[in-house]
Design a protein around this motif. Structure first.
Motif, PDB file in Angstrom:
ATOM      1  N   TYR A 248       0.818  -1.220   0.000  1.00  0.00           N
ATOM      2  CA  TYR A 248       0.000   0.000   0.000  1.00  0.00           C
ATOM      3  C   TYR A 248       0.854   1.273   0.000  1.00  0.00           C
ATOM      4  O   TYR A 248       0.436   2.290  -0.550  1.00  0.00           O
ATOM      5  N   TRP A 249       2.053   1.227   0.600  1.00  0.00           N
ATOM      6  CA  TRP A 249       2.961   2.373   0.473  1.00  0.00           C
ATOM      7  C   TRP A 249       3.398   2.548  -0.981  1.00  0.00           C
ATOM      8  O   TRP A 249       3.499   3.675  -1.477  1.00  0.00           O
ATOM      9  N   ALA A 250       3.637   1.431  -1.661  1.00  0.00           N
ATOM     10  CA  ALA A 250       4.000   1.512  -3.079  1.00  0.00           C
ATOM     11  C   ALA A 250       2.848   2.095  -3.896  1.00  0.00           C
ATOM     12  O   ALA A 250       3.057   2.911  -4.795  1.00  0.00           O
ATOM     13  N   PHE A 251       1.643   1.667  -3.563  1.00  0.00           N
ATOM     14  CA  PHE A 251       0.463   2.214  -4.240  1.00  0.00           C
ATOM     15  C   PHE A 251       0.372   3.719  -4.014  1.00  0.00           C
ATOM     16  O   PHE A 251       0.161   4.496  -4.953  1.00  0.00           O
ATOM     17  N   ALA A 252       0.534   4.145  -2.759  1.00  0.00           N
ATOM     18  CA  ALA A 252       0.426   5.565  -2.430  1.00  0.00           C
ATOM     19  C   ALA A 252       1.502   6.382  -3.139  1.00  0.00           C
ATOM     20  O   ALA A 252       1.233   7.479  -3.650  1.00  0.00           O
ATOM     21  N   GLY A 253       2.735   5.859  -3.172  1.00  0.00           N
ATOM     22  CA  GLY A 253       3.812   6.590  -3.825  1.00  0.00           C
ATOM     23  C   GLY A 253       3.561   6.778  -5.303  1.00  0.00           C
ATOM     24  O   GLY A 253       3.676   7.885  -5.839  1.00  0.00           O
ATOM     25  N   ARG A 254       3.188   5.697  -5.997  1.00  0.00           N
ATOM     26  CA  ARG A 254       2.904   5.804  -7.425  1.00  0.00           C
ATOM     27  C   ARG A 254       1.712   6.728  -7.662  1.00  0.00           C
ATOM     28  O   ARG A 254       1.738   7.566  -8.557  1.00  0.00           O
ATOM     29  N   PHE A 255       0.678   6.566  -6.856  1.00  0.00           N
ATOM     30  CA  PHE A 255      -0.532   7.384  -6.999  1.00  0.00           C
ATOM     31  C   PHE A 255      -0.205   8.874  -6.918  1.00  0.00           C
ATOM     32  O   PHE A 255      -0.602   9.675  -7.777  1.00  0.00           O
ATOM     33  N   LEU A 256       0.528   9.267  -5.881  1.00  0.00           N
ATOM     34  CA  LEU A 256       0.788  10.688  -5.649  1.00  0.00           C
ATOM     35  C   LEU A 256       1.758  11.264  -6.667  1.00  0.00           C
ATOM     36  O   LEU A 256       1.580  12.404  -7.130  1.00  0.00           O
ATOM     37  N   LEU A 257       2.784  10.503  -7.022  1.00  0.00           N
ATOM     38  CA  LEU A 257       3.730  10.993  -8.021  1.00  0.00           C
ATOM     39  C   LEU A 257       3.039  11.239  -9.360  1.00  0.00           C
ATOM     40  O   LEU A 257       3.242  12.276 -10.007  1.00  0.00           O
ATOM     41  N   LEU A 258       2.180  10.303  -9.768  1.00  0.00           N
ATOM     42  CA  LEU A 258       1.496  10.465 -11.044  1.00  0.00           C
ATOM     43  C   LEU A 258       0.378  11.501 -10.963  1.00  0.00           C
ATOM     44  O   LEU A 258       0.101  12.185 -11.949  1.00  0.00           O
ATOM     45  N   LEU A 259      -0.243  11.619  -9.792  1.00  0.00           N
ATOM     46  CA  LEU A 259      -1.263  12.662  -9.631  1.00  0.00           C
ATOM     47  C   LEU A 259      -0.665  14.041  -9.870  1.00  0.00           C
ATOM     48  O   LEU A 259      -1.206  14.852 -10.633  1.00  0.00           O
ATOM     49  N   GLY A 260       0.459  14.326  -9.218  1.00  0.00           N
ATOM     50  CA  GLY A 260       1.102  15.620  -9.409  1.00  0.00           C
ATOM     51  C   GLY A 260       1.535  15.843 -10.843  1.00  0.00           C
ATOM     52  O   GLY A 260       1.420  16.949 -11.383  1.00  0.00           O
ATOM     53  N   PHE A 261       2.009  14.777 -11.483  1.00  0.00           N
ATOM     54  CA  PHE A 261       2.452  14.872 -12.874  1.00  0.00           C
ATOM     55  C   PHE A 261       1.271  15.106 -13.821  1.00  0.00           C
ATOM     56  O   PHE A 261       1.302  15.973 -14.690  1.00  0.00           O
ATOM     57  N   PHE A 262       0.184  14.337 -13.651  1.00  0.00           N
ATOM     58  CA  PHE A 262      -0.971  14.439 -14.534  1.00  0.00           C
ATOM     59  C   PHE A 262      -1.700  15.769 -14.409  1.00  0.00           C
ATOM     60  O   PHE A 262      -2.352  16.215 -15.355  1.00  0.00           O
ATOM     61  N   MET A 263      -1.625  16.375 -13.242  1.00  0.00           N
ATOM     62  CA  MET A 263      -2.296  17.664 -13.061  1.00  0.00           C
ATOM     63  C   MET A 263      -1.817  18.694 -14.064  1.00  0.00           C
ATOM     64  O   MET A 263      -2.567  19.609 -14.442  1.00  0.00           O
ATOM     65  N   VAL A 264      -0.585  18.556 -14.497  1.00  0.00           N
ATOM     66  CA  VAL A 264      -0.024  19.483 -15.481  1.00  0.00           C
ATOM     67  C   VAL A 264      -0.073  18.897 -16.887  1.00  0.00           C
ATOM     68  O   VAL A 264      -0.564  19.531 -17.821  1.00  0.00           O
TER      69      VAL A 264
END
Length: 431
Positions: A248-264
């Motif tokens: 779940y930490w791996a899930f959270a890390g990937r989720f947040l990194l891509l969220l910040g990236f996709f926002m732009v």
């Protein structure tokens, strides 16, 4: 690599490493490894090219034609809707592939079904001439196409030994990044007439999937035990992993990194036209140059970080470097509001994205609680690719529509990426 005593290591069993489940497995030899690597490169190249053509440029371009006054809000809503569909269906297809027994193995049928379904979905999208039909076509595409990615990704824990996963992840991730760059370059030439390129993308998708299964065929698995294909068996197959904090930490890390990236990145076209003030023609030129910059920078990031990760036996350090590169990249358009700053953003972010994706696949396979449910669990982890696509357009469009403009979008993105990097470092079972 040191494994935490709290997390079972499904890859530590000697049978998993010594006896592959497919024809090319843990110790395939140089020729077998080359074949599997070639298959991953072609497969990743094809499906990411097709998907990026649609989601990266053409969806926004077609909305600008069908509904120019409402394009920003519609892009946010449509992206969220299709991402919700993709999130649910990824979990479903991954679990079903785990339960599949056939003469072609458990992954091959769904790779082909996803490719054929994706091709038909892209044809429907191209033919849609109203917003409602466009939305229906995108949903159909999301349902059918998403049988492919979790099945192809599950080949990693099925057939690739841990000591080779960084390098193989670099090959697969590198193919995806090259495909994304080429897709943006190609699609940027079809902004005012987007339908034709969708037929091309569908053809590439199908051909690449067929080549994948021909180059690296799986073996007959009809003699392997499985859960019964009844309601109880299906419910058991769909359960979430228990006592797996690193998962779940791996899930959270990937989720947040891509969220910040996709926002732009999901709003690049509108950032160029509405924030920086370029015309559609000028924006198309910047998109093409950005694609070239991304192609070069991601290749460097990918093919350095993946093999280096295998050599030093570490996964988290390359991801830390990727986080820092993301932060620098996101700051550039915020400070310098020019077309060239977006090209620089793409180049620096490409280095980070290359480093991240070349190691991320290996990291994800090493936090799986069970090799028998790899497809389902990787399907869950894959939702960390799609759920950010739900949240990102909502956050970005809300900020922009509230009158705050695009500067806060970059600031929020930076904060989210930093939190994502921290989450990756909370993983204990992988160095």
């Amino acid at each position: 690599m040191m494994m935490s005593s709290e997390i079972p290591d499904p890859f530590a069993h000697p049978d998993v490493l010594a006896e592959p489940t497919g024809t090319i497995g843990a110790r395939p030899g140089r020729r077998g490894t080359a074949r599997l690597g070639t298959a991953f490169f072609i497969g990743g190249l094809g499906w990411v090219f097709a998907n990026t053509v649609l989601t990266g440029v053409i969806t926004a371009a077609k909305l600008a034609i069908l509904a120019p006054e409402d394009k920003v809000v519609l892009l946010g809503l449509i992206t969220a809707l299709t991402a919700i569909v993709s999130t649910v269906i990824l979990f479903f297809w991954g679990a079903i592939s785990d339960l599949t027994r056939s003469r072609f193995g458990r992954r091959t049928p769904w790779i082909i079904i996803g490719a054929i379904g994706g091709l038909l979905g892209l044809v429907f999208v191209a033919l849609a001439d109203t917003v409602p039909l466009f939305i229906v076509a995108l949903v159909i595409y999301s349902i059918m196409f998403n049988a492919l990615p979790p099945a192809m990704l599950a080949v990693f824990p099925d057939r690739v030994p841990r000591t080779k996963r960084g390098t193989m992840s670099a090959v697969y991730g590198g193919a995806q990044l090259v495909a994304g760059s080429v897709a943006v370059i190609v699609a940027s030439g079809f902004i005012t007439a987007p339908d034709t390129v969708l037929y091309i993308a569908g053809g590439v998708l199908l051909v690449s999937a067929v080549l994948f299964v021909l180059i690296a065929p799986d073996s007959d698995n009809r003699d392997q035990p499985r859960e019964r294909m009844n309601m109880r068996g299906l419910l058991h197959a769909f359960r979430f992993p228990a006592k797996a904090p690193d998962f779940y930490w791996a899930f959270a890390g990937r989720f947040l990194l891509l969220l910040g990236f996709f926002m732009v990145t999901n709003f690049t076209l509108y950032i160029l036209t509405d924030f920086i003030g370029l015309s559609n023609e000028e924006a198309g030129g910047i998109l093409a140059l950005s694609g070239l910059a991304l192609l070069v920078s991601t290749a460097i990031g990918t093919f350095v970080a993946g093999p280096l990760s295998d050599r030093i036996g570490r996964r988290k350090m390359p991801i830390f470097v990727a986080v820092m590169l993301f932060v620098v990249a996101l700051a550039l358009p915020l400070i310098f509001q020019t077309g060239w700053s977006m090209i620089a953003f793409t180049a620096v972010a490409g280095l980070g994205l290359g480093a991240f994706l070349s190691v991320d696949t290996a990291l994800m396979t090493e936090v799986l609680p069970s090799d028998e449910e790899a497809g389902k669990d990787l399907g869950i982890l894959n939702t960390a690719n799609t759920v950010p696509a739900i949240v990102a357009p909502i956050v970005t469009s809300t900020i922009v529509a509230s009158g705050l403009g695009y500067p806060p979008v970059f600031i929020v993105s930076i904060v989210i990426v930093l939190i994502g990097g921290f989450s990756i470092f909370k993983i204990k079972s992988v160095r």
